[in-house]
Scaffold this motif. Structure first.
Motif, PDB file in Angstrom:
ATOM      1  N   ARG A 374     -14.650  -3.998  10.518  1.00  0.00           N
ATOM      2  CA  ARG A 374     -15.494  -3.997  11.706  1.00  0.00           C
ATOM      3  C   ARG A 374     -15.319  -2.723  12.526  1.00  0.00           C
ATOM      4  NH1 ARG A 374     -15.757 -10.169  13.895  1.00  0.00           N
ATOM      5  NH2 ARG A 374     -17.400  -9.198  15.124  1.00  0.00           N
ATOM      6  N   GLY A 375     -14.189  -2.065  12.360  1.00  0.00           N
ATOM      7  CA  GLY A 375     -13.975  -0.813  13.066  1.00  0.00           C
ATOM      8  C   GLY A 375     -14.360   0.411  12.259  1.00  0.00           C
ATOM      9  N   GLY A 376     -14.753   0.209  10.986  1.00  0.00           N
ATOM     10  CA  GLY A 376     -15.138   1.327  10.141  1.00  0.00           C
ATOM     11  C   GLY A 376     -13.970   2.228   9.781  1.00  0.00           C
ATOM     12  N   THR A 377     -12.762   1.636   9.654  1.00  0.00           N
ATOM     13  CA  THR A 377     -11.565   2.419   9.359  1.00  0.00           C
ATOM     14  C   THR A 377     -10.900   1.909   8.080  1.00  0.00           C
ATOM     15  OG1 THR A 377     -10.274   0.937  10.789  1.00  0.00           O
ATOM     16  CG2 THR A 377     -11.114   2.966  11.772  1.00  0.00           C
ATOM     17  N   THR A 378      -9.899   2.651   7.641  1.00  0.00           N
ATOM     18  CA  THR A 378      -9.092   2.230   6.483  1.00  0.00           C
ATOM     19  C   THR A 378      -7.619   2.414   6.827  1.00  0.00           C
ATOM     20  OG1 THR A 378      -9.325   4.439   5.506  1.00  0.00           O
ATOM     21  CG2 THR A 378     -10.880   2.738   4.773  1.00  0.00           C
ATOM     22  N   ILE A 379      -7.214   1.917   7.967  1.00  0.00           N
ATOM     23  CA  ILE A 379      -5.826   2.045   8.407  1.00  0.00           C
ATOM     24  C   ILE A 379      -4.922   1.260   7.465  1.00  0.00           C
ATOM     25  CG2 ILE A 379      -4.207   1.514  10.270  1.00  0.00           C
ATOM     26  CD1 ILE A 379      -6.638   1.848  12.199  1.00  0.00           C
ATOM     27  N   GLY A 380      -4.080   1.950   6.725  1.00  0.00           N
ATOM     28  CA  GLY A 380      -3.131   1.301   5.827  1.00  0.00           C
ATOM     29  C   GLY A 380      -3.692   0.897   4.487  1.00  0.00           C
ATOM     30  N   ALA A 381      -4.927   0.465   4.440  1.00  0.00           N
ATOM     31  CA  ALA A 381      -5.574   0.010   3.204  1.00  0.00           C
ATOM     32  C   ALA A 381      -7.054  -0.179   3.500  1.00  0.00           C
ATOM     33  CB  ALA A 381      -4.964  -1.298   2.705  1.00  0.00           C
ATOM     34  N   THR A 382      -7.850  -0.259   2.460  1.00  0.00           N
ATOM     35  CA  THR A 382      -9.252  -0.599   2.660  1.00  0.00           C
ATOM     36  C   THR A 382      -9.369  -2.105   2.835  1.00  0.00           C
ATOM     37  OG1 THR A 382      -9.734  -0.971   0.322  1.00  0.00           O
ATOM     38  CG2 THR A 382      -9.924   1.305   1.153  1.00  0.00           C
ATOM     39  N   PRO A 383     -10.423  -2.580   3.492  1.00  0.00           N
ATOM     40  CA  PRO A 383     -10.630  -4.023   3.582  1.00  0.00           C
ATOM     41  C   PRO A 383     -10.667  -4.683   2.206  1.00  0.00           C
ATOM     42  CG  PRO A 383     -12.078  -2.886   5.104  1.00  0.00           C
ATOM     43  CD  PRO A 383     -11.426  -1.827   4.271  1.00  0.00           C
ATOM     44  N   LEU A 384     -11.263  -4.024   1.236  1.00  0.00           N
ATOM     45  CA  LEU A 384     -11.340  -4.582  -0.108  1.00  0.00           C
ATOM     46  C   LEU A 384      -9.956  -4.761  -0.704  1.00  0.00           C
ATOM     47  CD1 LEU A 384     -13.168  -5.502  -2.441  1.00  0.00           C
ATOM     48  CD2 LEU A 384     -13.208  -3.119  -3.236  1.00  0.00           C
ATOM     49  N   GLU A 385      -9.075  -3.795  -0.499  1.00  0.00           N
ATOM     50  CA  GLU A 385      -7.723  -3.903  -1.052  1.00  0.00           C
ATOM     51  C   GLU A 385      -6.962  -5.079  -0.442  1.00  0.00           C
ATOM     52  OE1 GLU A 385      -6.751   0.798  -2.110  1.00  0.00           O
ATOM     53  OE2 GLU A 385      -6.513   0.074  -0.042  1.00  0.00           O
ATOM     54  N   ASP A 386      -7.098  -5.272   0.854  1.00  0.00           N
ATOM     55  CA  ASP A 386      -6.404  -6.400   1.489  1.00  0.00           C
ATOM     56  C   ASP A 386      -6.954  -7.740   1.015  1.00  0.00           C
ATOM     57  OD1 ASP A 386      -4.268  -5.466   3.102  1.00  0.00           O
ATOM     58  OD2 ASP A 386      -5.667  -4.743   4.611  1.00  0.00           O
ATOM     59  N   VAL A 387      -8.271  -7.840   0.946  1.00  0.00           N
ATOM     60  CA  VAL A 387      -8.866  -9.099   0.487  1.00  0.00           C
ATOM     61  C   VAL A 387      -8.480  -9.391  -0.953  1.00  0.00           C
ATOM     62  CG1 VAL A 387     -11.058 -10.217  -0.091  1.00  0.00           C
ATOM     63  CG2 VAL A 387     -10.761  -9.111   2.139  1.00  0.00           C
ATOM     64  N   ASN A 388      -8.487  -8.384  -1.795  1.00  0.00           N
ATOM     65  CA  ASN A 388      -8.143  -8.612  -3.196  1.00  0.00           C
ATOM     66  C   ASN A 388      -6.668  -8.949  -3.380  1.00  0.00           C
ATOM     67  OD1 ASN A 388     -10.696  -8.436  -4.317  1.00  0.00           O
ATOM     68  ND2 ASN A 388     -10.576  -6.215  -4.663  1.00  0.00           N
ATOM     69  N   ALA A 389      -5.808  -8.473  -2.488  1.00  0.00           N
ATOM     70  CA  ALA A 389      -4.395  -8.877  -2.552  1.00  0.00           C
ATOM     71  C   ALA A 389      -4.258 -10.373  -2.275  1.00  0.00           C
ATOM     72  CB  ALA A 389      -3.577  -8.068  -1.545  1.00  0.00           C
ATOM     73  N   ILE A 390      -5.017 -10.873  -1.302  1.00  0.00           N
ATOM     74  CA  ILE A 390      -5.016 -12.302  -0.997  1.00  0.00           C
ATOM     75  C   ILE A 390      -5.599 -13.099  -2.163  1.00  0.00           C
ATOM     76  CG2 ILE A 390      -6.004 -14.059   0.518  1.00  0.00           C
ATOM     77  CD1 ILE A 390      -3.772 -12.499   1.851  1.00  0.00           C
TER      78      ILE A 390
END
Length: 468
Positions: A374-390
């Motif tokens: 929602r912020g258009g950032t990739t702080i630490g990881a991309t949103p896709l990477e975090d979701v796929n880890a879950i």
């Protein structure tokens, strides 16, 4: 405190951690002691600090509000016989509801006990305290930070339940009365009016920042700077402060000793997954009884009041190999002797010793994912990477791209029965109930709880929520 054996339990663990030689059986319940007696003896002082955690064990603070959040939304059906809970379920509660009264005043029970530490410990030095260790000054700051963490957590429960989310009028609606002075007894003696949601959030933020800056990264079963960062990531997410939420979550992810557990055995076990839990012993008649008793069927010594709602079952069945569905649920009969599906996140119906998660790594990754998206950032990881880890831990294939709806669905499935669903719906402008209409729409009067009559009668400056 309310349950003295919990103080002994927590204090015994503290003795093991810090090597204290004091006898546990010498500890007197803090509410039997004068303020002078508490703060002039280190054993009594630490018992008072640990007593703040005892308030968090009350099921009306961490427990009932969590399953209310799931049954007033679309995760769980309440089929039990308690009329106070039926009225909340039906969005027909009033200010005389005893369950709501308990939630409200438990917030201020923790506030009272925390303020006792915060107000009185600031002006005490080692010379004033019998048995004070050499590092007393550092411990005093840590004790204040622990108290402020617990106070922040209690206020976060309060503002989430008794106030509209930030998204309604940008946080300018009524929040909680802010109480910073110590008061004695169970009857509320303070006369403050309610602050706004923004002011309440700022109060919570200040407490958590103090805790973050004055607690160790890991602190056993007690509050830590990592747990404070985790709660701040949640607060900032709820306030749509995307960069702050992502940064706090990222700090947690990068903290040594904390990581996503490899499987779901972390429930009720020691694990790198946990940032903060409320710890229970067998037969504790507090928080464990709320989660264990209500979520378990009678065959496992529960009530069978909270079977999983069909809407959530349908969401899981869209990907039926999801381990959060196949491993963490089971079939039985509910309180009405009807077939139902139940969660086994709280499996100890016989002993009431389940240790619910207040904040854990699964949420942290999803906080970071949503804030980054929602912020258009990739702080630490991309949103896709975090979701796929879950999703990987849940045994699901990786997604090729991710949307906000994908993240909210993963939050729903990952954090089901942990109290997150109601706020996730309201803050994202989604109705609490499928087809619920105006009554359960974001911003509607009855999606938040009424201020109890006892508060209105005892505080001439109290203000009721609209519609009640």
């Amino acid at each position: 405190m309310k349950i003295f054996k919990k103080i002994i339990f927590f204090f015994a663990l503290t003795l093991l951690v810090w090597g204290c030689e004091s006898r546990v059986e010498d500890i007197e319940p803090e509410d039997n002691l004068s303020t002078d007696a508490v703060f002039s003896n280190f054993v009594n002082l630490e018992a008072a600090v640990i007593g703040v955690y005892d308030g968090l064990q009350d099921g009306d603070l961490i427990g009932t509000p969590d399953f209310i959040a799931d049954f007033t939304s679309d995760n769980v059906d309440f089929v039990g016989s308690f009329t106070t809970l039926q009225d909340i379920r039906d969005f027909d509660a009033d200010a005389t509801n005893g369950t709501i009264d308990n939630i409200w005043f438990d917030v201020f029970d923790v506030t009272r006990d925390a303020n006792n530490i915060i107000v009185n410990l600031e002006n005490i030095n080692a010379d004033d305290v019998q048995g004070a260790p050499a590092n007393f000054d550092a411990l005093a700051i840590q004790f204040i930070a622990e108290a402020r963490f617990c106070r922040a957590l209690a206020y976060l429960v309060g503002v989430n339940n008794f106030a509209q989310p930030f998204q309604v009028d940008n946080g300018n609606t009524l929040g909680m009365p802010i109480v910073t002075e110590f008061f004695e007894g169970d009857v509320e003696p303070f006369q403050q009016p309610r602050s706004t949601v923004n002011e309440t959030h700022a109060f919570i933020e200040a407490d958590l920042l103090f805790a973050m800056n004055n607690l160790p990264a890991s602190n056993g079963i007690r509050a830590s700077s990592t747990a404070a960062r985790g709660l701040l990531s949640r607060l900032y997410l709820y306030r749509e402060q995307w960069a702050a939420a992502a940064n706090m979550a990222n700090d947690v992810v990068n903290t040594t000793g904390f990581s996503l557990a490899s499987d779901f055995s972390f429930y009720n076990n020691t694990s790198s997954e946990h940032l903060f839990q409320v710890i229970n012993q067998p037969d504790d008649p507090a928080i464990g009884s709320d989660f264990d008793t209500f979520y378990n069927p009678t065959s496992n010594n529960g009530r069978g009041d909270l079977p999983i709602a069909q809407d959530l079952i349908d969401a899981f069945e869209a990907e039926p190999t999801d381990l959060r569905f196949t491993v963490l649920t089971f079939s039985d009969v509910d309180a009405g002797n009807n077939p139902g599906l139940f969660t086994n996140k709280y499996p100890n119906g016989a002993t009431n010793e389940s240790d619910p998660n207040v904040i854990r790594m699964g949420e942290i990754h999803l906080n970071r994912a949503e804030a980054n998206l929602r912020g258009g950032t990739t702080i630490g990881a991309t949103p896709l990477e975090d979701v796929n880890a879950i999703r990987a831990r849940a045994g699901l294939p990786a997604l090729g791209s991710v949307t906000l709806d994908d993240i909210l669905l993963e939050r729903r499935k990952e954090l089901a029965f942990e109290g997150a669903r109601r706020m996730d719906l309201l803050r994202n402008n989604q109705n609490l109930k499928p087809g619920g209409g105006a009554v359960t729409a974001p911003g509607a009067n009855f999606v938040i709880l009424p201020i109890p009559d006892d508060e209105l009668n005892g505080n001439p400056n109290a203000q009721q929520n609209p519609g009640y």
